[in-house]
Design an enzyme around this catalytic site. Structure first.
Site, PDB file in Angstrom:
ATOM      1  N   GLU A   1       0.822  -1.221   0.000  1.00  0.00           N
ATOM      2  CA  GLU A   1       0.000   0.000   0.000  1.00  0.00           C
ATOM      3  C   GLU A   1       0.852   1.267   0.000  1.00  0.00           C
ATOM      4  O   GLU A   1       0.565   2.221  -0.709  1.00  0.00           O
ATOM      5  CB  GLU A   1      -0.952   0.019   1.208  1.00  0.00           C
ATOM      6  CG  GLU A   1      -2.116  -0.953   1.094  1.00  0.00           C
ATOM      7  CD  GLU A   1      -1.799  -2.328   1.647  1.00  0.00           C
ATOM      8  OE1 GLU A   1      -0.665  -2.544   2.120  1.00  0.00           O
ATOM      9  OE2 GLU A   1      -2.692  -3.209   1.601  1.00  0.00           O
TER      10      GLU A   1
ATOM     11  N   HIS B   1     -10.084  -4.479  10.797  1.00  0.00           N
ATOM     12  CA  HIS B   1     -10.758  -4.248   9.517  1.00  0.00           C
ATOM     13  C   HIS B   1     -12.035  -3.425   9.679  1.00  0.00           C
ATOM     14  O   HIS B   1     -12.924  -3.488   8.840  1.00  0.00           O
ATOM     15  CB  HIS B   1     -11.097  -5.574   8.832  1.00  0.00           C
ATOM     16  CG  HIS B   1      -9.916  -6.269   8.239  1.00  0.00           C
ATOM     17  ND1 HIS B   1      -8.905  -6.802   8.995  1.00  0.00           N
ATOM     18  CD2 HIS B   1      -9.568  -6.500   6.947  1.00  0.00           C
ATOM     19  CE1 HIS B   1      -7.995  -7.348   8.206  1.00  0.00           C
ATOM     20  NE2 HIS B   1      -8.374  -7.179   6.960  1.00  0.00           N
TER      21      HIS B   1
END
Lengths: 330, 323
Positions: free
Chosen positions: B58, B127
């Site tokens: 990322e 998450h």
């Protein structure tokens, strides 16, 4: 070893004199920056490039002017080598409206789009994936240009470095990554930062062409970087170079560099880039002492002019404080 | 009626047909058709140079987007979830948000960072984070969060055309949510709130998926004789203070609903602005509803205790109403 660029011209007398002038100019600009810092005309962090001049100047000599450069915070020398005027560079260090970034960036954040100098970054290693992205665009937009990314030995332990390399190799992008190994990440010596001190070997793990060489001789830098640029420009993929160099000053102006071994600096100064090139000019090109002196005098005058320009330039206007937070709607 | 994921896809595809410098990059966006099928079919239309699968890096691909934008392209970065954007936080906040300013306008950063934000169902601690407060903090970024397919398409097209970095917050729970989207082209400007339900007694200020939680709460408040306005701000930065202040002037009472943790959150910012500008208009303290101040637990019973529910919104509105 990468194949040399068949189109690179042999360095002649005039070209080498020009490179000497550039290196000397950078050193003088840095010395004046150091003086201005002690006078509190330059504030904040100020990281000097003295000792490493042959790297930036050698890379510039190998590059096309349209190649993009991205670098870290020790970027004064690279800025001048890439063509940022010493005036604009120095004025930025002084935090003046006439600076390369209007006084908004300072020593660590010099940008000059007119010469494709895409910035100094203050987060170690962050420029590596950014350079990968510049190369992505250069390829997708159909140019023949290369992105050149400078960083120090300290950056090679950052995740951003590894990720940037992985992506550049995966997508076969036209980028040359240059580790300027000056043996210290701030005050931490190479062997105290890394289990592997041949940093160029990091390229092997991502399948990237990688090479290491001494960067004290500007001609060597020009030639080896020329080969790397040729490789990257041909479309086969990026290159990781480790250019071995040395910084004479501390990490920043506030660092007396007491972590060096006794005699280390003096030993390194025997391979000073200016000395090497001066000797070569004299021995192999018959350049006289007077001619060397004239080159220096010209650079002295340019550096003095830059400092005077910076000193006498206006401060930025507080009224314009918010001008560049957001791009205004078109 | 089309689902949210299709509205988002339409926005990207229409803009990509218009401008060849736009590309979409992220994990599983191409061959896999997107982890939530948002980019389904786009690889076939635009090819692998413009719908780009990345490795799990990322920070790397976000930095790549920064560089590509500086060199003249307009990247759309999909984070599989905004939780993963925290790995790239440096590139978003230290690079994307600042380069335009620290280069004195020499380099622009037209990038859209998009993907699902906040909790879904039982995704547990790492998450489920709602990140709007983490990004809205930074000058240089714009932050938007749509609640309907219509808003999503119009706001995303605006985001893609914007020359600044934009954080575009979606929700996994909403990708299948259907709504009307007209055939003709339209854009929705940033900084314009939308009254999703008119009301007279209290304004509930909200954005994103919890607009629907609040609409449900407003409906049930009707039974208590409370007429609640639901004001969907749609963009968090820039913020439509005028619409918020106008709503407070009408209702004299306000509740701000913000997913995520309460401490130093967007709700606190909005409440500060209301008290700075509308103090004399208020008939009660402005309260907020946020997630409970703990990391998201996994078990359903615990998760439900942490997240924002219509019942909690109703309770808080009643407190503000003195009921």
């Amino acid at each position: 070893m990468l194949a040399p660029d068949p189109e690179q011209r042999v360095v002649d007398r005039d070209e080498l004199a020009r490179l000497y002038h550039q290196m000397y100019l950078i050193r003088r600009v840095e010395e004046l920056a150091a003086r201005a810092y002690t006078q509190r005309k330059i504030l904040g962090f100020c990281h000097l490039y003295i000792g490493q001049e042959s790297v930036a100047v050698g890379v510039a000599a190998a590059c096309r002017s349209s190649d993009r450069w991205i670098t870290g915070y020790r970027e004064h020398g690279q800025a001048v080598a890439k063509g940022v005027s010493p005036r604009k560079m120095m004025a930025e260090l002084y935090g003046k409206a006439t600076g390369a970034s209007n006084g908004l960036g300072g020593s660590m954040h010099i940008f000059d789009a007119s010469v494709h100098f895409m910035g100094g970054y203050g987060i170690v290693g962050a420029q590596v994936p950014i350079a990968t992205g510049v190369a992505w665009a250069l390829k997708r937009l159909g140019t023949q240009d290369v992105a050149v990314c400078f960083f120090g030995d300290g950056a090679t332990h950052q995740g951003a470095f590894f990720e940037g390399l992985c992506l550049a190799q995966l997508y076969k992008l036209p980028v040359v990554f240059i580790i300027e190994n000056n043996f210290y990440a701030m005050g931490t010596s190479l062997e105290r930062q890394s289990a592997v001190t041949d940093l160029y070997l990091r390229g092997a793990g991502v399948g990237m062409a990688h090479e290491q060489f001494d960067g004290f001789d500007v001609e060597t830098v020009r030639e080896r970087v020329g080969a790397a640029l040729h490789h990257a420009r041909s479309g086969v993929g990026p290159v990781l170079l480790e250019i071995v160099t040395y910084r004479y000053r501390g990490h920043s102006m506030s660092d007396p560099a007491r972590y060096r071994k006794d005699g280390e600096l003096e030993e390194k100064k025997k391979s000073d880039p200016l000395l090497i090139t001066e000797q070569r000019l004299k021995d192999d090109f018959g350049v006289s002492d007077a001619e060397i002196e004239a080159l220096r005098a010209r650079a002295d005058a340019e550096a003095d002019d830059a400092a005077h320009f910076a000193d006498s330039s206006p401060e930025p206007s507080v009224e314009n404080l918010y001008d560049y937070t957001y791009v205004s709607p078109r | 009626m089309i689902p949210m994921r299709e509205a988002i896809r339409q926005a990207m595809a229409e803009e990509m047909r218009r401008d060849p410098t736009i590309f979409l990059m992220g994990e599983e966006v191409a061959l896999y058709d997107g982890a939530y099928k948002v980019s389904q079919g786009m690889l076939a239309e635009f090819g692998p140079d413009r719908i780009v699968d990345t490795p799990i890096a990322e920070n790397g691909f976000t930095g790549l987007a920064v560089g590509a934008a500086m060199a003249g392209m307009r990247p759309i970065v999909e984070f599989m979830t905004f939780n993963f954007s925290l790995v790239a936080y440096d590139q978003v906040v230290n690079s994307a948000a600042r380069i335009y300013q620290m280069s004195a306008g020499q380099y622009r950063l037209p990038i859209v960072f998009r993907g699902p934000n906040g909790h879904a169902e039982n995704l547990a601690s790492q998450h489920s984070t709602a990140v709007e407060s983490l990004y809205a903090h930074f000058p240089g970024l714009k932050v938007v969060s749509p609640s309907t397919p219509y808003d999503a398409k119009g706001l995303l097209k605006t985001a893609i055309r914007d020359d600044n970095p934009v954080i575009f917050l979606e929700s996994e729970l909403m990708y299948g949510f259907k709504g009307e989207v007209p055939d003709e082209e339209y854009l929705i400007p940033f900084g314009k709130a939308d009254i999703k339900r008119q009301g007279d007694d209290v304004v509930i200020v909200v954005w994103g998926k919890h607009v629907h939680t609040c609409l449900k709460a407003a409906e049930s408040l009707k039974a208590d004789g409370i007429s609640a306005m639901v004001l969907d701000i749609r963009s968090i930065r820039p913020l439509d203070h005028d619409a918020i202040f106008a709503a407070v002037a009408r209702t004299h009472r306000a509740v701000v609903v913000q997913e995520g943790f309460p401490f130093a959150g967007v709700a606190a910012e909005i409440i500060t602005r209301i008290q700075e500008s509308c103090f004399d208009l208020l008939d009660a303290p402005v309260l907020r509803v946020t997630n409970r101040d703990v990391p998201q637990p996994y078990a359903t019973v615990l998760e439900k205790a942490v997240i924002i529910t219509a019942e909690r919104v109703v309770e808080t509105v009643k407190l503000v109403m003195g009921r």
